[in-house]
Design a protein around this motif. Sequence first.
Motif, PDB file in Angstrom:
ATOM      1  N   PHE A 156     -25.704 -35.549 -15.922  1.00  0.00           N
ATOM      2  CA  PHE A 156     -25.531 -36.990 -16.445  1.00  0.00           C
ATOM      3  C   PHE A 156     -24.624 -37.824 -15.543  1.00  0.00           C
ATOM      4  CE2 PHE A 156     -23.148 -40.167 -19.322  1.00  0.00           C
ATOM      5  CZ  PHE A 156     -24.386 -40.608 -19.838  1.00  0.00           C
ATOM      6  N   VAL A 157     -23.609 -37.348 -15.005  1.00  0.00           N
ATOM      7  CA  VAL A 157     -22.705 -37.875 -14.077  1.00  0.00           C
ATOM      8  C   VAL A 157     -23.616 -38.636 -12.738  1.00  0.00           C
ATOM      9  CG1 VAL A 157     -20.941 -37.627 -12.417  1.00  0.00           C
ATOM     10  CG2 VAL A 157     -20.680 -36.686 -14.665  1.00  0.00           C
ATOM     11  N   VAL A 158     -24.479 -37.602 -12.270  1.00  0.00           N
ATOM     12  CA  VAL A 158     -25.236 -37.776 -11.056  1.00  0.00           C
ATOM     13  C   VAL A 158     -26.231 -39.214 -11.676  1.00  0.00           C
ATOM     14  CG1 VAL A 158     -27.121 -36.911  -9.544  1.00  0.00           C
ATOM     15  CG2 VAL A 158     -25.128 -35.652 -10.139  1.00  0.00           C
ATOM     16  N   ILE A 159     -26.897 -38.819 -12.570  1.00  0.00           N
ATOM     17  CA  ILE A 159     -27.760 -40.133 -13.114  1.00  0.00           C
ATOM     18  C   ILE A 159     -26.998 -41.312 -13.051  1.00  0.00           C
ATOM     19  CG2 ILE A 159     -29.417 -40.717 -14.673  1.00  0.00           C
ATOM     20  CD1 ILE A 159     -30.166 -37.898 -15.209  1.00  0.00           C
ATOM     21  N   CYS A 180     -20.418 -32.536  -8.159  1.00  0.00           N
ATOM     22  CA  CYS A 180     -21.378 -32.231  -9.276  1.00  0.00           C
ATOM     23  C   CYS A 180     -22.408 -31.406  -8.991  1.00  0.00           C
ATOM     24  CB  CYS A 180     -22.033 -33.568  -9.727  1.00  0.00           C
ATOM     25  SG  CYS A 180     -21.068 -34.738 -10.389  1.00  0.00           S
ATOM     26  N   PHE A 181     -23.108 -31.284  -7.952  1.00  0.00           N
ATOM     27  CA  PHE A 181     -24.160 -30.450  -7.468  1.00  0.00           C
ATOM     28  C   PHE A 181     -23.603 -28.925  -7.121  1.00  0.00           C
ATOM     29  CE2 PHE A 181     -26.868 -33.859  -6.842  1.00  0.00           C
ATOM     30  CZ  PHE A 181     -28.283 -33.237  -7.072  1.00  0.00           C
ATOM     31  N   PHE A 182     -22.487 -28.713  -6.728  1.00  0.00           N
ATOM     32  CA  PHE A 182     -21.819 -27.326  -6.774  1.00  0.00           C
ATOM     33  C   PHE A 182     -21.394 -26.691  -8.114  1.00  0.00           C
ATOM     34  CE2 PHE A 182     -20.760 -28.019  -2.187  1.00  0.00           C
ATOM     35  CZ  PHE A 182     -21.590 -27.061  -1.793  1.00  0.00           C
ATOM     36  N   ILE A 183     -21.065 -27.559  -9.125  1.00  0.00           N
ATOM     37  CA  ILE A 183     -20.909 -27.344 -10.316  1.00  0.00           C
ATOM     38  C   ILE A 183     -22.133 -27.063 -11.245  1.00  0.00           C
ATOM     39  CG2 ILE A 183     -20.226 -28.078 -12.773  1.00  0.00           C
ATOM     40  CD1 ILE A 183     -17.999 -29.740 -11.226  1.00  0.00           C
ATOM     41  N   MET A 184     -22.904 -27.822 -10.749  1.00  0.00           N
ATOM     42  CA  MET A 184     -24.499 -27.472 -11.291  1.00  0.00           C
ATOM     43  C   MET A 184     -24.958 -25.948 -10.781  1.00  0.00           C
ATOM     44  SD  MET A 184     -26.834 -30.899 -12.139  1.00  0.00           S
ATOM     45  CE  MET A 184     -26.641 -31.731 -10.566  1.00  0.00           C
ATOM     46  N   SER A 185     -24.751 -25.860  -9.405  1.00  0.00           N
ATOM     47  CA  SER A 185     -25.296 -24.725  -9.046  1.00  0.00           C
ATOM     48  C   SER A 185     -24.565 -23.358  -9.673  1.00  0.00           C
ATOM     49  CB  SER A 185     -25.002 -24.697  -7.521  1.00  0.00           C
ATOM     50  OG  SER A 185     -25.587 -23.617  -6.737  1.00  0.00           O
TER      51      SER A 185
END
Length: 183
Positions: free
Chosen positions: A165-168, A133-138
């Motif tokens: 939203f997935v992270v939260i 998720c963080f690499f996709i957001m980056s």
Amino acid sequence: MQSFQFNSSYLFSDAFFFKAMILINLIALFILIIIPEKYSLLIKQLSLIFSLKLFLVSFLVYGIHFLILSENNSQTNLSNALQIVTVIEIYNNKVAFCVDNISLLLIVLTTFVNFVCIAISLELPKFKLFSLCFFIMSLLLFIVWTTFDIFIFYIFFESVLIPMFVVINFWGSRARKIRAAYM
């Protein structure tokens, strides 16, 4: 037939680093997707390595960009420096990706936050999904900060909300989940 000529100025251009950062992000995503969940230590190490590489490359771009600008534009205002990195044609519409001082600063901040979040969250359950998720957001934020088209900016800025939203949803507390659902 064209022969390939090596251009050393391309190695230190923003276009090279633009493509390198997208490539590092895509390689990290691909490798993290194909590694099974049971190799959690390898997933954690690779996530840290790739996020650190992204931060170091973005910081290097930031430094090189200001060194080149300070040498070339010693009399001009550095805040107005805009460089078109690449142009992609999509359905007969040209989409330009540009780099200026603010976008470079936002890219460095994004990669730094990505590295810090991955570094402090190594003991989370389902870490593979967290790092994906963080690499996709980056990657999406990188496109957001460099695009010159308002429609592409809107599409990618809104698409950042999906991995957020997935992270939260998976790692947020109950109060944060409820608050995020109503926003």
